[in-house]
Design an enzyme around this catalytic site. Structure first.
Site, PDB file in Angstrom:
ATOM      1  N   HIS B  71      33.742-101.440 -31.321  1.00  0.00           N
ATOM      2  CA  HIS B  71      32.830-102.565 -31.085  1.00  0.00           C
ATOM      3  C   HIS B  71      33.642-103.864 -31.198  1.00  0.00           C
ATOM      4  O   HIS B  71      33.247-104.811 -31.887  1.00  0.00           O
ATOM      5  CB  HIS B  71      31.645-102.526 -32.047  1.00  0.00           C
ATOM      6  CG  HIS B  71      30.795-101.293 -31.880  1.00  0.00           C
ATOM      7  ND1 HIS B  71      29.508-101.333 -31.400  1.00  0.00           N
ATOM      8  CD2 HIS B  71      31.063 -99.980 -32.082  1.00  0.00           C
ATOM      9  CE1 HIS B  71      29.018-100.094 -31.343  1.00  0.00           C
ATOM     10  NE2 HIS B  71      29.944 -99.258 -31.747  1.00  0.00           N
ATOM     11  N   TYR B 341      35.648 -98.099 -41.193  1.00  0.00           N
ATOM     12  CA  TYR B 341      35.410 -99.543 -41.104  1.00  0.00           C
ATOM     13  C   TYR B 341      36.300-100.284 -42.106  1.00  0.00           C
ATOM     14  O   TYR B 341      36.808-101.368 -41.817  1.00  0.00           O
ATOM     15  CB  TYR B 341      33.952 -99.887 -41.414  1.00  0.00           C
ATOM     16  CG  TYR B 341      32.905 -99.538 -40.386  1.00  0.00           C
ATOM     17  CD1 TYR B 341      33.080 -98.500 -39.476  1.00  0.00           C
ATOM     18  CD2 TYR B 341      31.705-100.243 -40.333  1.00  0.00           C
ATOM     19  CE1 TYR B 341      32.099 -98.181 -38.561  1.00  0.00           C
ATOM     20  CE2 TYR B 341      30.713 -99.937 -39.420  1.00  0.00           C
ATOM     21  CZ  TYR B 341      30.904 -98.905 -38.546  1.00  0.00           C
ATOM     22  OH  TYR B 341      29.911 -98.581 -37.651  1.00  0.00           O
TER      23      TYR B 341
END
Lengths: 182, 365
Positions: B71, B341
């Site tokens: 993303h 992440y």
């Protein structure tokens, strides 16, 4: 209230071995958690943060006890270089015990993370939210962890050297077992 | 104490005995060091580590340095979450009690290349960080897909590898992705969505789903298995794919700025409650449509800003950052998302030079 004696007090020995268990647990959790994507990751992180803060609290108390009660003298015939190594390595261990949790806490602060200990209980951020600061502290946390583990290995090697080769009572002063000084 | 004038009670060790004892000490150190290195994964080339996952995500073209590794292209927003209190009976989370809570969020497209054209953004996402007055946080990364493409981290890694650039051609091998989907029937609902869902030219008209299941914990300590979705007040405007190709590379951000110039955008946070037997650990499966759904509040998006200097840039939208009253389920993707992440965040915060902040007046050079 420094007294000449050949062993650490029971309180100091208890604090030492408790710290040893907690720190070794912490270091193995640390390298383990950052190397896995498995569900254990979340469990390990959830242990790592409060355990780190517990170590910080414990070592502050321990340093106070050490200043209060002192330490038994090293054997009189210990070569000066080994005396120096012993003193420096102990200073390094105390410094790392303080630095690791503070760097971890600071790194989460600078990363903008909430520092959750348990449920709603969380610590305040004590550093500004800043990428560059996070990067420095995150790297420092890893580098210091390896230095910490290496210093502990040296510490263990020295303790066993005292117990098995010199047989001078230094190991017994903290372990309660092993050769007596003569 | 001093032993200088006393004969040693310990018999002196022979050189061989000293050597033997030193060897044992050496062995203790060696075994300890090997154990440490093993736990750290350095002896396990096949272990799926966050580093390997993120490396695979980083190889999908473009220059991801300084950016999120997935993303990678997005836009920041700020707004308010207005909880209506309907979820309070299911969760003690402070931001689900009736009230207004500040939000810093991010819209993005699921690409590895931060300079990708928006037409590459088949999957769009919304991330939110909702903060309660006592400093607890609820972070959530949601996607405009009804189901996730795979059910576990290993499969996600394998799928990502099929999207990596093939050096001879400079493009991914399309046959590799086809082979993956042929071997993974659980991906079929995603593939069907991918082939049939209408494209739109906006982040604003999409619904964003948590995909993973979570648990709401109520005041009595009872756990409720849930998924949630941000549902827009406006309905989607389908745009033919060919038309998107004429709209330039950044039509999503332009659309967002344009819409917000006319006023805020609103989503409803809809929480779906599982029934016994609904899967908690498989994000490739939808729950039946008749499950209880509760509208627990409204997200009001007020302002958008480019990411480079935007407030979302330096947050990690780790979906396991949860307040007391919300907990992870046993979905294996959640831990993997958290670990990956974090790795991506650690990398990009050390790469600020590759993604500079825009210097403003008075900033240090």
């Amino acid at each position: 209230v420094r007294t000449e004696r050949d062993s650490f007090s029971g309180l100091q020995r208890a604090l030492h071995w408790l710290t040893a268990i907690m720190v070794l647990t912490m270091l193995f959790i640390g390298v383990g958690m950052v190397s896995t994507l498995k569900p254990a990751f979340l469990t390990l992180v959830a242990i790592h943060k409060p355990l780190g803060i517990a170590i910080l609290a414990l070592v502050i108390f321990r340093i106070g006890v050490r200043l209060w009660l002192g330490a038994p003298p090293l054997p009189g015939d210990l070569p000066r270089i080994q005396v120096l190594a012993a003193k420096l390595s102990h200073v390094a261990l105390y410094a790392l015990l303080i630095a690791m949790p503070l760097v971890g806490w600071g790194m989460l602060s600078a990363g903008g993370y909430p520092i959750v200990l348990y449920g709603p209980i969380h610590l305040p951020e004590f550093l500004p939210h800043d990428d560059r600061l996070h990067a420095i502290l995150r790297t420092a946390h890893t580098v210091l962890a390896f230095m910490f583990f290496a210093t502990i290995l040296l510490h263990v090697a020295a303790a066993l050297f005292h117990a098995w080769v010199r047989r001078d009572g230094v190991f017994r002063a903290m372990a309660g077992i092993g050769p007596r000084n003569q | 104490m001093s032993d200088e004038e006393n004969p040693a009670r310990h018999a002196p060790l022979s050189p061989l005995a000293v050597g033997g004892r030193l060897a044992v000490i050496g062995a203790v150190l060696f075994i300890s060091a090997v154990a440490f290195v093993y736990v750290g994964g350095w002896l396990s080339p096949n272990r799926l580590t966050p580093g390997r996952m993120v490396a695979a995500l980083s190889d999908r073209g473009g220059n991801p340095l300084g950016h999120r590794r997935n993303h990678a292209k997005g836009t920041c927003f700020t707004g308010v979450f207005e909880a209506n209190g309907a979820a309070s009976q299911y969760s003690v989370a402070p931001m689900l009690a009736a009230g207004r809570y500040p939000v810093i969020g991010r819209f993005a497209i699921a690409v590895g290349n931060p300079d990708a054209s928006d037409i590459m953004g088949r999957v769009k996402s919304m991330a939110v960080r909702i903060v309660s007055p006592d400093g607890q946080e609820w972070r959530s990364g949601m996607n405009n897909i009804p189901v996730f493409v795979v059910s576990n981290p290993r499969d996600f890694y394998e799928l990502t590898l099929t999207q990596d650039i093939d050096p001879p051609t400079g493009k991914p091998d399309p046959a590799a992705t086809k082979r993956f989907f042929a071997a993974h029937p659980e991906s079929a609902p995603f593939v069907e969505w991918n082939q049939t869902a209408p494209w739109t030219a906006s982040w604003a008209d999409q619904a964003y789903n948590s995909l993973n299941a979570f648990r709401f914990i109520d005041a009595g300590g009872t756990s409720h298995l849930v998924r949630w979705a941000m549902e827009p007040e406006i309905s989607p405007t389908p745009v033919p794919h060919a038309a998107l190709a004429t709209m330039g590379p950044n039509f999503l951000e332009q659309d967002l700025f344009r819409r917000l110039a006319d006023g805020p955008l609103t989503w409803h946070l809809a929480v779906t409650f599982a029934e016994p037997g609904d899967p908690s650990n498989d994000a490739t499966k939808v729950w039946p449509p008749d499950r209880k759904r509760v509208d627990v509040g409204t997200l009001i998006v007020q302002k958008a800003e480019a990411e480079a200097d935007g407030p979302c840039r330096d947050f990690n939208y780790d979906p396991t950052i949860l307040p007391n009253g919300i907990a992870v389920s046993d979905d294996p993707l959640l831990a993997a998302r958290s670990a990956a992440y974090a790795k991506s965040f650690d990398l990009r915060t050390s790469e600020v030079a590759d993604y500079p902040y825009t210097p403003g007046p008075g900033d240090r050079p």
